[in-house]
Design an enzyme around this catalytic site. Structure first.
Site, PDB file in Angstrom:
ATOM      1  N   LYS A  80      -6.491  54.082  23.495  1.00 38.05           N
ATOM      2  CA  LYS A  80      -6.313  54.467  22.080  1.00 38.05           C
ATOM      3  C   LYS A  80      -5.649  55.674  22.021  1.00 38.05           C
ATOM      4  CE  LYS A  80      -9.392  55.151  17.993  1.00 38.05           C
ATOM      5  NZ  LYS A  80     -11.082  55.239  17.669  1.00 38.05           N
ATOM      6  N   SER A 155     -12.076  52.173  13.984  1.00 40.54           N
ATOM      7  CA  SER A 155     -10.846  52.593  13.921  1.00 40.54           C
ATOM      8  C   SER A 155      -9.981  52.136  15.017  1.00 40.54           C
ATOM      9  CB  SER A 155     -10.854  54.016  13.971  1.00 40.54           C
ATOM     10  OG  SER A 155     -11.628  54.533  15.071  1.00 40.54           O
ATOM     11  N   SER A 179     -16.591  52.390  15.445  1.00 35.22           N
ATOM     12  CA  SER A 179     -15.148  51.994  15.825  1.00 35.22           C
ATOM     13  C   SER A 179     -14.706  51.300  16.977  1.00 35.22           C
ATOM     14  CB  SER A 179     -14.271  53.549  15.861  1.00 35.22           C
ATOM     15  OG  SER A 179     -13.990  53.680  14.216  1.00 35.22           O
TER      16      SER A 179
END
Ligand code: GLN
Length: 488
Positions: A80, A155, A179
């Site tokens: 990420k 997210s 997330s």
């Protein structure tokens, strides 16, 4: 014909690598080929690191040839874009960090690197991890590999989509309110948020520090266990990180859930949720019963206040954490006539709309005269929520719930209604407020063939219970996740 080694699980690839049946170079090549083919329709990555990945693969092969390489050696991962990666741009999906290249690695990156893992790229996300759909990325949304008209969740949507679409074997995400678990659920992969403090957050861009936690995505529970084992454990550079020894999580995967008491919270089966989601969870519970586990109805009475409490605590912490992006020390600087104007124009141009909304909400909640009414009250509610779980765990060892009230929604569907978007996290947020470990595993599909996720929640540091139960469910074969790769 392509070898498609990118479709292997981490456990499979690791044993083939160590037996020298395949090389890290071949595996990395297959992942990068898949990335090249799928990215135009998926956009799971902000940055693809082809050159560095091949260098890492070459080094991994040398180490594998020498023998005794760790489990993660030669395994291609997506990271990420919230993790500091030395020499690789780290944007947090924000214009304000659009050109930021960190001079250091986050602790978990350092650990994975030391074990010989390979980083194929930095994955897309909601800006500063604020969102539930990855539509808040300054680089544009990630598409769901099962249906590219739909969101991948957020997210950490890029990481979930990349793993589901076989662009890499596993990935790292972060979870502040859901997330990791919500995108895992939307994309049909495994995602785990360990106990607060289990994994170091040094070098992970801070959103809400009392809630943020690092965790993996993978295509099996075993793979998730292998990654957590590598990244968890004490870190002198993160004082919130626990010194508890890290168990060998793979050893917990016995397949045996006899006698396990599973709590099913009545507040988590709400009106308005998609009926197929409830049906899938109920049938998974039946599978557990047939394996010798028992189910008991429990109550988490303060669930209804979780979203309100979360959006006060998270935004308050975010407003403080994001004060550092001032145009002086990090990333974007928009020059202006004086310092105040420089801060203002840099922040006005650097942050997206949702991030600005959160900073304003948080600053308001912390301001004089409102602090007691909002922030302090939210902290008290947080304690009540934690107490709910403590009481519930007197009656059960594990709690099973849906991950989200619906399957993946359409791109654009919730963008003009932040409150509806916030409701996507209704079943995941309490777990962060209470600091507990939680995992999402695929357990079904709806009539549009979209994945449904089941959430397993355990007391603090009982990751082994979650992993054992998740793995036992996988082994029943009661549900076979459909691969997303064929649809792209
Ligand atoms: N969707 C939640 C939010 O926007 C949770 C995000 C997260 O876990 N990082 O804050």
């Amino acid at each position: 014909m392509a070898s498609e080694l990118n479709k292997l699980t981490i456990a499979e690839a690791s044993s083939k690598l160590r037996a020298r049946e395949i090389t890290a170079m071949q595996l990395t090549r297959d992942c990068l080929d898949r990335i090249a083919a799928a990215e135009p329709r998926l956009h799971a990555f902000i940055t693809v690191c082809e050159k560095q990945a091949f260098e890492q693969a070459r080094a991994a092969d040398a180490r594998l040839a020498a023998g005794n390489a760790p489990a993660m050696c030669g395994i291609p991962l997506g990271i990420k874009d919230i993790y500091a990666t030395k020499g690789i741009r780290t944007t947090c999906a924000s214009r304000i960090l659009g050109t930021f290249v960190p001079p250091f690695d986050a602790t978990v990156i350092e650990r994975l690197r030391a074990d010989g893992a390979i980083f194929v790229g930095k994955t897309n996300m909601d800006e500063f991890a604020m969102g539930s759909s990855t539509e808040n990325s300054a680089f544009g949304p990630t598409m769901n590999p099962h249906d590219t008209a739909r969101v991948a969740g957020g997210s950490s949507g890029g990481s979930a989509a990349a793993v589901a679409a076989h662009e890499c074997l596993g990935a790292l995400g972060t979870d502040t309110g859901g997330s990791i678990r919500e995108p895992a659920s939307f994309c049909g992969v495994v995602g785990i948020k360990p106990t607060y403090s289990r994994v170091s957050r040094y070098g992970v861009v801070a959103y809400a520090s009392s809630l943020d936690q690092v965790g993996p995505f993978a295509r099996s529970v075993r793979d998730a266990a292998i990654i957590i084992r590598t990244i968890a454990g004490k870190d002198v550079r993160d004082s919130t990180c626990s010194a508890r020894p890290v168990p060998d999580y793979e050893r917990a995967l016995t397949g045996d859930v006899k006698g396990l008491r599973i709590g099913v919270p009545r507040e988590y089966f709400v009106e308005g949720m998609q009926p197929e989601v409830e049906q899938s969870i109920r049938s998974a519970l039946k599978s557990y019963e047939s394996l010798g586990a028992s189910t008991v109805e429990i109550s988490l009475p303060h669930t209804g206040y979780a979203i309100a409490a979360y959006y006060l605590v998270a935004t308050a912490e975010a407003s403080a954490n994001l004060a550092r992006y001032d145009g002086i020390r990090f990333g974007l600087r928009v020059n202006a006539e004086d310092n105040i104007a420089l801060y203002e124009t840099t922040r006005a141009q650097g942050f997206g709309a949702e991030v600005k909304r959160r900073i304003m909400l948080g600053t308001f909640a912390l301001s004089a005269g409102y602090y007691d009414a909002y922030y302090l009250k939210a902290q008290k509610v947080r304690t009540l929520i934690r107490n709910d779980f403590e009481r519930a765990f007197e009656k059960c060892d594990l709690i099973v719930t849906p991950v989200a009230p619906t399957t993946a929604f359409k791109i654009g569907e919730k963008m003009n209604d932040p409150l509806t978007m916030y409701l996507s996290d209704i079943f995941t947020i309490s777990v962060n407020l209470a600091g507990l470990p939680g995992m999402s595993i695929p357990c079904g599909h709806d009539s549009n063939n979209l994945p449904i996720g089941m959430q397993l929640i355990a007391p603090p540091f009982a990751e082994e219970t979650i992993l054992r139960a998740g793995d036992a469910f996988e082994r029943t074969g009661a549900f076979k996740p459909r691969t997303a790769a064929g649809t792209l």
